[in-house]
Motif scaffolding. Sequence first.
Motif, PDB file in Angstrom:
ATOM      1  N   SER A 152      38.486  -7.412  59.488  1.00 47.04           N
ATOM      2  CA  SER A 152      38.086  -8.505  60.382  1.00 47.04           C
ATOM      3  C   SER A 152      36.614  -7.895  60.638  1.00 47.04           C
ATOM      4  CB  SER A 152      38.748  -8.860  61.711  1.00 47.04           C
ATOM      5  OG  SER A 152      39.912  -9.339  61.425  1.00 47.04           O
ATOM      6  N   TRP A 153      35.607  -8.026  60.188  1.00 50.57           N
ATOM      7  CA  TRP A 153      34.202  -7.735  60.317  1.00 50.57           C
ATOM      8  C   TRP A 153      33.675  -8.829  61.411  1.00 50.57           C
ATOM      9  CZ3 TRP A 153      29.537 -10.061  59.017  1.00 50.57           C
ATOM     10  CH2 TRP A 153      29.511 -11.386  58.269  1.00 50.57           C
ATOM     11  N   GLU A 154      32.582  -7.924  61.999  1.00 45.89           N
ATOM     12  CA  GLU A 154      31.640  -8.716  63.039  1.00 45.89           C
ATOM     13  C   GLU A 154      30.305  -8.611  62.663  1.00 45.89           C
ATOM     14  OE1 GLU A 154      32.812  -6.738  66.638  1.00 45.89           O
ATOM     15  OE2 GLU A 154      34.914  -7.628  66.836  1.00 45.89           O
ATOM     16  N   GLY A 155      29.771  -9.576  63.301  1.00 47.51           N
ATOM     17  CA  GLY A 155      28.319  -9.623  63.113  1.00 47.51           C
ATOM     18  C   GLY A 155      27.699 -10.591  62.092  1.00 47.51           C
ATOM     19  N   GLU A 156      26.642 -10.662  61.615  1.00 44.24           N
ATOM     20  CA  GLU A 156      25.878 -11.855  60.984  1.00 44.24           C
ATOM     21  C   GLU A 156      25.828 -11.546  59.437  1.00 44.24           C
ATOM     22  OE1 GLU A 156      25.581 -14.784  62.395  1.00 44.24           O
ATOM     23  OE2 GLU A 156      26.363 -13.611  64.221  1.00 44.24           O
ATOM     24  N   THR A 157      25.970 -10.175  58.901  1.00 42.21           N
ATOM     25  CA  THR A 157      25.959  -9.796  57.694  1.00 42.21           C
ATOM     26  C   THR A 157      26.898  -8.662  57.519  1.00 42.21           C
ATOM     27  OG1 THR A 157      24.036  -8.571  57.655  1.00 42.21           O
ATOM     28  CG2 THR A 157      23.735 -10.811  57.001  1.00 42.21           C
ATOM     29  N   ARG A 158      27.646  -8.363  56.534  1.00 42.85           N
ATOM     30  CA  ARG A 158      28.359  -7.418  55.883  1.00 42.85           C
ATOM     31  C   ARG A 158      28.137  -6.942  54.614  1.00 42.85           C
ATOM     32  NH1 ARG A 158      33.035  -4.207  58.079  1.00 42.85           N
ATOM     33  NH2 ARG A 158      33.434  -2.643  56.342  1.00 42.85           N
ATOM     34  N   LEU A 166      28.227 -10.364  52.505  1.00 43.72           N
ATOM     35  CA  LEU A 166      28.615 -11.534  53.186  1.00 43.72           C
ATOM     36  C   LEU A 166      27.572 -11.874  54.309  1.00 43.72           C
ATOM     37  CD1 LEU A 166      32.429 -10.233  53.390  1.00 43.72           C
ATOM     38  CD2 LEU A 166      31.411 -12.145  52.185  1.00 43.72           C
ATOM     39  N   ILE A 167      27.576 -13.266  54.424  1.00 47.32           N
ATOM     40  CA  ILE A 167      26.736 -13.823  55.465  1.00 47.32           C
ATOM     41  C   ILE A 167      27.660 -14.901  56.247  1.00 47.32           C
ATOM     42  CG2 ILE A 167      24.578 -14.910  55.800  1.00 47.32           C
ATOM     43  CD1 ILE A 167      23.952 -14.604  52.777  1.00 47.32           C
ATOM     44  N   ARG A 168      27.531 -14.783  57.527  1.00 45.04           N
ATOM     45  CA  ARG A 168      28.387 -15.670  58.556  1.00 45.04           C
ATOM     46  C   ARG A 168      27.421 -16.744  58.706  1.00 45.04           C
ATOM     47  NH1 ARG A 168      28.938 -17.949  63.255  1.00 45.04           N
ATOM     48  NH2 ARG A 168      27.129 -17.167  63.695  1.00 45.04           N
ATOM     49  N   GLY A 223      21.684 -23.624  62.116  1.00 44.78           N
ATOM     50  CA  GLY A 223      22.079 -22.204  62.087  1.00 44.78           C
ATOM     51  C   GLY A 223      22.567 -21.694  60.638  1.00 44.78           C
ATOM     52  N   ILE A 224      23.112 -22.534  59.769  1.00 45.01           N
ATOM     53  CA  ILE A 224      23.449 -22.292  58.391  1.00 45.01           C
ATOM     54  C   ILE A 224      21.883 -21.941  57.695  1.00 45.01           C
ATOM     55  CG2 ILE A 224      24.372 -23.063  56.333  1.00 45.01           C
ATOM     56  CD1 ILE A 224      26.230 -24.406  57.980  1.00 45.01           C
ATOM     57  N   GLU A 225      20.898 -22.893  58.111  1.00 46.78           N
ATOM     58  CA  GLU A 225      19.711 -22.698  57.448  1.00 46.78           C
ATOM     59  C   GLU A 225      19.046 -21.539  57.841  1.00 46.78           C
ATOM     60  OE1 GLU A 225      15.826 -25.414  56.422  1.00 46.78           O
ATOM     61  OE2 GLU A 225      16.378 -25.316  58.728  1.00 46.78           O
ATOM     62  N   ALA A 226      19.254 -20.940  59.111  1.00 47.70           N
ATOM     63  CA  ALA A 226      18.565 -19.509  59.509  1.00 47.70           C
ATOM     64  C   ALA A 226      19.413 -18.267  58.983  1.00 47.70           C
ATOM     65  CB  ALA A 226      18.626 -19.775  60.978  1.00 47.70           C
ATOM     66  N   ALA A 227      20.683 -18.684  58.781  1.00 50.97           N
ATOM     67  CA  ALA A 227      21.165 -17.589  58.065  1.00 50.97           C
ATOM     68  C   ALA A 227      21.006 -17.212  56.752  1.00 50.97           C
ATOM     69  CB  ALA A 227      22.999 -18.067  58.343  1.00 50.97           C
ATOM     70  N   LEU A 228      20.715 -18.158  55.889  1.00 47.57           N
ATOM     71  CA  LEU A 228      20.443 -18.047  54.551  1.00 47.57           C
ATOM     72  C   LEU A 228      19.152 -17.897  54.216  1.00 47.57           C
ATOM     73  CD1 LEU A 228      22.877 -20.637  52.821  1.00 47.57           C
ATOM     74  CD2 LEU A 228      23.043 -18.220  53.219  1.00 47.57           C
ATOM     75  N   GLU A 229      18.011 -18.258  55.152  1.00 41.45           N
ATOM     76  CA  GLU A 229      16.514 -18.006  54.892  1.00 41.45           C
ATOM     77  C   GLU A 229      16.235 -16.685  54.279  1.00 41.45           C
ATOM     78  OE1 GLU A 229      12.506 -17.468  55.296  1.00 41.45           O
ATOM     79  OE2 GLU A 229      14.043 -16.201  56.490  1.00 41.45           O
TER      80      GLU A 229
END
Length: 265
Positions: A152-158, A166-168, A223-229
């Motif tokens: 169970s990873w935490e944060g925004e990327t792994r 991985l991108i949350r 939020g999805i757009e910002a995560a993938l930008e």
Amino acid sequence: MTCFLCLQCGVQFTAAAAPPDHCPICEDERQYVRWEGQAWITPEELAAGHRIVIKDDAGLLGFGVEPRFAIGQRALLAQTAYGNVLWDCISMVSDEAVAEINRRGGLAAIAISHCHYYSAMVEWSEAFDGVPIYLHANDRKWIMRPHPAVVSWEGETRVLSPALTLIRCGGHFAGGQVLHWKREGGDAILAGDILQVTPTRRHVSFMYSYPNYIPLNAAKVLGIEAALEPFAFDHIYGAWWNQNVIGDAKTAFAASVARYLAAIA
């Protein structure tokens, strides 16, 4: 003791002598309980009437269940020089599927976009000596079959390897994640339905609940757009066979975000 599978969503539960009383995943408003009521199937019963089909999907090796079972998604194999990762999951494992993956270098890990596709993730992990299963910590409550292999990873990327991150994104589920793949032939996003590829295969869309037609709000889409930008990508692979955006996918994604936000304004 049997690890029963929910007949509606295909998710497997912890071993028990009798089926669970209910399926929390289907009772959530993003899914639904079948009209006939909650029902269960054993892995043996599923295998007796279904098989795993293995085939190419826009250049990636995919695994699906036929006849269609539960939600009907297919899994994809991300093959890299740093180890292979199974993206998303299906509700049964076969000797043929395991042999095919081993023929291509085996499996280093499993990663799944969100709980609707957790399916038989533990059986897949155990078929490859307990490889880790990467799920975002925000979705920990939806794990119906806990197992030591689950990370169970935490944060925004792994970062899983130099090729895979991985991108949350959140959205459909708080821990909804996609897999970014740096590869020859164009970088790709393996998206499940965190980004839902539309039938045109030139756009994606977004929903809080797909079967119950509840749209995702603007803040979550932004939020999805910002995560993938920060990530470049040429292709987006969706959750079902042949439902992919191949070529110029980041432009298609940007146009999709603008179109969606205009539609819900």
